[in-house]
Design an enzyme around this catalytic site. Structure first.
Site, short mmCIF file in Angstrom:
data_model
loop_
_atom_site.label_atom_id
_atom_site.label_comp_id
_atom_site.label_asym_id
_atom_site.label_seq_id
_atom_site.Cartn_x
_atom_site.Cartn_y
_atom_site.Cartn_z
CE LYS A 49 -3.34 -1.19 -0.67
NZ LYS A 49 -3.58 -1.94 -1.94
CG HIS A 108 4.93 -6.40 -1.08
ND1 HIS A 108 4.96 -5.06 -1.38
CD2 HIS A 108 3.76 -6.87 -1.59
CE1 HIS A 108 3.85 -4.74 -2.05
NE2 HIS A 108 3.11 -5.81 -2.19
CB SER A 138 -3.97 2.54 2.00
OG SER A 138 -3.99 1.90 0.76
P1 A3P Z 1 -5.30 4.45 -1.14
O1 A3P Z 1 -5.86 3.17 -0.61
O2 A3P Z 1 -4.91 5.40 -0.04
O3 A3P Z 1 -6.18 5.09 -2.15
P2 A3P Z 1 -0.11 -0.38 -3.62
O4 A3P Z 1 -0.06 -0.30 -5.11
O5 A3P Z 1 1.25 -0.42 -2.98
O6 A3P Z 1 -1.01 -1.46 -3.17
O7 A3P Z 1 -0.72 0.99 -3.10
C1 A3P Z 1 -2.07 1.29 -3.27
C2 A3P Z 1 -2.29 2.74 -2.88
O8 A3P Z 1 -1.67 3.58 -3.87
C3 A3P Z 1 -3.77 3.09 -2.86
O9 A3P Z 1 -3.93 4.11 -1.87
C4 A3P Z 1 -3.95 3.62 -4.29
O10 A3P Z 1 -5.10 4.41 -4.45
C5 A3P Z 1 -2.66 4.42 -4.45
N1 A3P Z 1 -2.33 4.69 -5.85
C6 A3P Z 1 -2.26 3.82 -6.87
N2 A3P Z 1 -1.96 4.44 -8.03
C7 A3P Z 1 -1.85 5.75 -7.72
C8 A3P Z 1 -1.55 6.91 -8.51
N3 A3P Z 1 -1.33 6.83 -9.81
N4 A3P Z 1 -1.51 8.11 -7.88
C9 A3P Z 1 -1.75 8.19 -6.55
N5 A3P Z 1 -2.02 7.13 -5.75
C10 A3P Z 1 -2.07 5.91 -6.34
#
Ligand code: A3P
Length: 297
Positions: A49, A108, A138
């Site tokens: 996340k 990870h 998140s």
């Molecule tokens: P939120 O749950 O706060 O919206 P991961 O890819 O490591 O699982 O992280 C997911 C988080 O990154 C989520 O956060 C997601 O919305 C956010 N995220 C993914 N793509 C993004 C982007 N292009 N710009 C900003 N945040 C992004």
């Protein structure tokens, strides 16, 4: 202490780190130490996340010169596969010997569990860290939609488990600090989600320079344009749910979405004042002496 939450899901531990059903076996985790790293391998490493998919998108767009007709031919997790996860019955990392260079890889893994050659400076690592308050929020929401994670019984309970490391991938601070210690190694680029939000272009340029991939300003423009939250959320190649039913693999999209909010500061809608103070005190103690700081707004 076992992680609380839905009892139908069990985590097994490998060297103290809680792992899920779709992670590779302990034998394969041992074998990861001997993984043969190539000089031009690019590992995108995060605690869950932290903006993993965002960096997967940025790096793959840079690789293909911003050409979406090339990046979008495959799903993002095919372009940048998940190193320590099982792909069917097989460990993904075992299939990478067949993949042409440069290999783009998502992981990870804690630093101490990474392949030995990577730890010795071979290949490249882009580490993305995110402030722990937004990350916890998140991660909390993500637990409802991911069937290999324990469904939280409450936000309060989840927050306690998160802080004490009784969650998948263990304590956030151990993960982030393990990689933070490597930040001055020439094969490691340590970035923050909040900086990506503040000035995406500057961070994309840093990535291109670190990878030593020659790119024009026009390519950088395309990478920035195609990696926004909006674009990624509506693109079937980057959003796991787009064009699919409510369930896909381990995800149940009726219970949440991968592209949830994508902002800095959403923690304020979840933390009470008391939780916020307790959390700040805990992480100040862990991070304060290390020089690692985050923006929370
Ligand atoms: P939120 O749950 O706060 O919206 P991961 O890819 O490591 O699982 O992280 C997911 C988080 O990154 C989520 O956060 C997601 O919305 C956010 N995220 C993914 N793509 C993004 C982007 N292009 N710009 C900003 N945040 C992004």
């Amino acid at each position: 202490m076992a992680a609380s939450g839905d009892d139908r899901v069990e985590y097994r531990r490998y060297k103290g780190i809680p792992m899920a059903a779709d992670d590779v076996s302990a034998e394969d985790m041992d074998a990861i130490q001997d993984f043969v790293v190539r000089d031009d391998d690019v590992f995108i490493v995060t605690y869950p996340k932290s903006g993993t998919a965002w960096m997967q998108r940025i790096v793959s767009l840079l690789h293909f010169g911003g050409d979406v007709s090339k990046t979008d031919r495959k799903k993002i997790d095919e372009l940048v596969p998940y190193f320590e996860q099982k792909d069917g019955d097989s460990a993904t990392f075992r299939e990478l010997s067949e993949v042409p260079s440069p290999r783009l890889i998502k992981s990870h893994l804690h630093f101490f569990l990474a392949p030995l050659q990577l730890k010795q400076g071979k290949g490249k690592v882009i580490y993305v860290a995110r402030n722990p308050k937004d990350l916890a929020v998140s991660y909390y929401h993500f637990h409802f939609m991911c069937s290999t994670l324990k469904t939280p019984t409450s936000w309060e309970q989840f927050l306690k488990d998160f802080v004490s490391g009784e969650v998948y991938d263990e304590a956030w601070h151990n993960h982030v600090l393990g990689w933070w210690e490597q930040k001055d190694n020439p094969n490691v680029l340590f970035l923050k989600y909040e900086d990506l939000q503040k000035n995406t272009r500057k961070e994309v340029e840093k990535v291109a320079e670190f990878l030593q991939w020659p790119v024009t300003p026009e390519v950088i423009d395309k990478v920035v344009e195609q990696s926004t939250f909006q674009k990624m959320a509506t693109n079937p190649a980057t959003n796991k749910v787009a064009g699919k039913g409510a369930k896909s693999g381990v995800f149940d999209f009726s219970k949440g979405t991968y592209f949830r909010k994508g902002v800095v500061g959403d923690w304020k809608s979840h933390f009470s004042d008391e939780q916020s103070q307790w959390f700040d005190t805990f992480y100040q103690e862990k991070l304060g002496p290390t020089g690692l700081h985050f923006d929370f707004e």
